[in-house]
Design a protein around this motif. Structure first.
Motif, mmCIF file in Angstrom:
data_model
loop_
_atom_site.group_PDB
_atom_site.id
_atom_site.type_symbol
_atom_site.label_atom_id
_atom_site.label_comp_id
_atom_site.label_asym_id
_atom_site.label_seq_id
_atom_site.Cartn_x
_atom_site.Cartn_y
_atom_site.Cartn_z
ATOM 1 N N SER A 202 -0.080 0.790 -12.055
ATOM 2 C CA SER A 202 1.230 1.111 -11.272
ATOM 3 C C SER A 202 1.485 0.329 -10.000
ATOM 4 O O SER A 202 0.539 -0.727 -9.725
ATOM 5 C CB SER A 202 0.826 2.317 -10.613
ATOM 6 N N LEU A 203 2.650 0.377 -9.591
ATOM 7 C CA LEU A 203 3.029 -0.200 -8.302
ATOM 8 C C LEU A 203 2.045 -0.093 -7.212
ATOM 9 O O LEU A 203 1.941 -1.099 -6.339
ATOM 10 C CB LEU A 203 4.575 -0.149 -8.177
ATOM 11 N N ILE A 204 2.029 1.265 -7.023
ATOM 12 C CA ILE A 204 0.757 1.598 -5.954
ATOM 13 C C ILE A 204 -0.529 0.804 -6.093
ATOM 14 O O ILE A 204 -0.535 0.129 -4.827
ATOM 15 C CB ILE A 204 0.730 3.105 -6.078
ATOM 16 N N ALA A 205 -1.057 0.464 -6.885
ATOM 17 C CA ALA A 205 -2.017 -0.362 -7.129
ATOM 18 C C ALA A 205 -1.857 -1.557 -6.666
ATOM 19 O O ALA A 205 -3.019 -2.183 -6.030
ATOM 20 C CB ALA A 205 -2.647 -0.135 -8.913
ATOM 21 N N GLN A 206 -0.813 -2.039 -7.135
ATOM 22 C CA GLN A 206 -0.546 -3.508 -6.631
ATOM 23 C C GLN A 206 -0.403 -3.821 -5.397
ATOM 24 O O GLN A 206 -0.838 -4.697 -4.675
ATOM 25 C CB GLN A 206 0.664 -4.141 -7.673
ATOM 26 N N LEU A 207 0.408 -2.558 -4.832
ATOM 27 C CA LEU A 207 0.532 -2.515 -3.281
ATOM 28 C C LEU A 207 -0.795 -2.595 -2.642
ATOM 29 O O LEU A 207 -1.061 -3.180 -1.514
ATOM 30 C CB LEU A 207 1.599 -1.566 -2.790
ATOM 31 N N LEU A 208 -1.787 -1.616 -3.170
ATOM 32 C CA LEU A 208 -2.980 -1.572 -2.590
ATOM 33 C C LEU A 208 -3.830 -2.921 -2.524
ATOM 34 O O LEU A 208 -4.537 -3.294 -1.710
ATOM 35 C CB LEU A 208 -3.559 -0.437 -3.069
#
Length: 384
Positions: A202-208
């Motif tokens: 997910s994009l959230i995982a990449q942002l994290l």
């Protein structure tokens, strides 16, 4: 500078703001809108110039004291790149782009197409509201998949998003501000729970991951996720509704939907009509001197109907592109919309699926715009 009075909540203005924009534009590059107590630009040339002028920005050089009941809202918004200027904006946008790449967005095209057809398959028989059946669920589900949050939570995300964008509507009340602050706090708490177990792709995982490298703070990741949902969803819903109504009214519904059609949809009846800037220093432009901290309103909807840029501007005509100048719907310069590629994809594949699968779609009740200025979108789009 000519002075004009026009309530943004006046019913006639809500339904058709363009005659007022014509009056402003005829007065010169800048006119004074008394109801907002600021100069505004209504021509394509003036709006485009101000969008790119680095002497104007989104951050108030003299931030006011904010009421305590708004604290939850500003705890998020103060970390949004939409409200920041360099150097912080430059750093934040650059880090977010490490995850939100054009390749990642472009790869969503097949999913957008499939989701569009799934929504069409579920259309009820007879008369129904196309906003509820298609324009609202499409972008929120796409964003949910991109971010990596459960699609079943879409109604909850919509509730929070609608409450938060209420802060930017001319008709907002104290109760609206309380709701926006509560929604922002609830949204942030929801995301922080998601952050504990992000979906790996997910994009959230990449942002994290970017956060883990020291590139982003938890507040910036949270604000970015909320910005992507709020800005992307709200604007796309209105653009889809306005676009379908415009195509049908122009007798072009059965025509092929092309990227030029999408540009005309964005130009003809855009979802956001006002974007404000602060003078970051004393500056003279268009024979008017702005003192540091004074605001100017950029009327995106007016710029898109400027006859000097778009001959016969009230006519819906995809044939004017690609030779016409770019519409101002996504802004320009430093704050050019981060989600422009995603929005264009959703509009292209969504409108194409609709027109292919439902070529005989017709508007069954006169469309009425909602009282939501600075936004400009329909309250409902009844079709059959």
């Amino acid at each position: 500078m000519h002075r004009f009075a026009q309530s943004p909540t006046d019913p006639a203005f809500v339904q058709d703001p363009y005659p007022f924009y014509d009056r402003l534009r005829d007065a010169g590059p800048l006119a004074f809108w008394a109801d907002y107590d600021m100069p505004v630009a209504a021509s394509h040339a003036a709006v485009s110039a101000l969008l790119r002028d680095r002497r104007f920005g989104r951050e108030d050089p003299f931030p006011p004291d904010r009421p305590a009941h708004q604290a939850g809202f500003w705890a998020i918004e103060d970390h949004s790149m939409l409200e920041l200027e360099p150097p912080r904006h430059t750093a934040l946008r650059g880090q977010v782009l490490r995850a939100f790449t054009s390749r990642r967005v472009a790869a969503l095209a097949p999913e957008i197409e499939t989701l569009s057809h799934d929504l069409i398959d579920a259309f009820p028989s007879g008369e129904f509201d196309l906003l509820d059946a298609f324009a609202r669920p499409l972008p929120v589900r796409v964003i949910a998949r991109l971010l990596g949050v459960p699609e079943d939570d879409a109604p909850l995300l919509l509730t929070w998003s609608n409450a938060m964008v209420g802060m930017y509507q001319a008709r907002r009340t104290h109760a609206d501000e309380v709701m926006a602050a509560r929604a922002a706090s609830d949204f942030a708490a929801y995301l922080r729970d998601i952050f504990r177990r992000p979906r790996p792709d997910s994009l959230i995982a990449q942002l994290l991951d970017v956060m883990g490298d020291g590139g982003l703070s938890i507040e910036e990741v949270t604000a970015t996720c909320i910005l992507l949902l709020n800005a992307g969803h709200e604007a796309t819903v209105h653009t889809l509704g306005n676009g379908v109504a415009g195509l049908i009214q122009a007798g072009l519904w059965r025509d092929d939907i092309t990227p030029d059609t999408v540009e005309e949809v964005l130009r003809h009846d855009p979802p956001l009509h006002v974007f404000t800037r602060y003078a970051m220093q004393d500056v003279t432009i268009f024979d008017h001197t702005f003192r540091r901290g004074e605001q100017v309103g950029l009327l995106l909807g007016a710029a898109n109907r400027d006859p000097l840029a778009f001959p016969d501007p009230a006519r819906f005509d995809p044939g004017r592109f690609p030779d016409a100048p770019m519409p101002t719907s996504f802004g320009a310069g430093l704050h050019f919309c981060l989600g422009a590629l995603l929005a264009r994809l959703e509009l292209l594949h969504g409108l194409r699926a609709l027109s292919t699968r439902r070529p005989d779609l017709r508007v069954s009740a006169a469309p009425q715009y909602a009282d939501i200025y600075h936004f400009h979108g329909l309250a409902a789009l009844m079709v059959e």
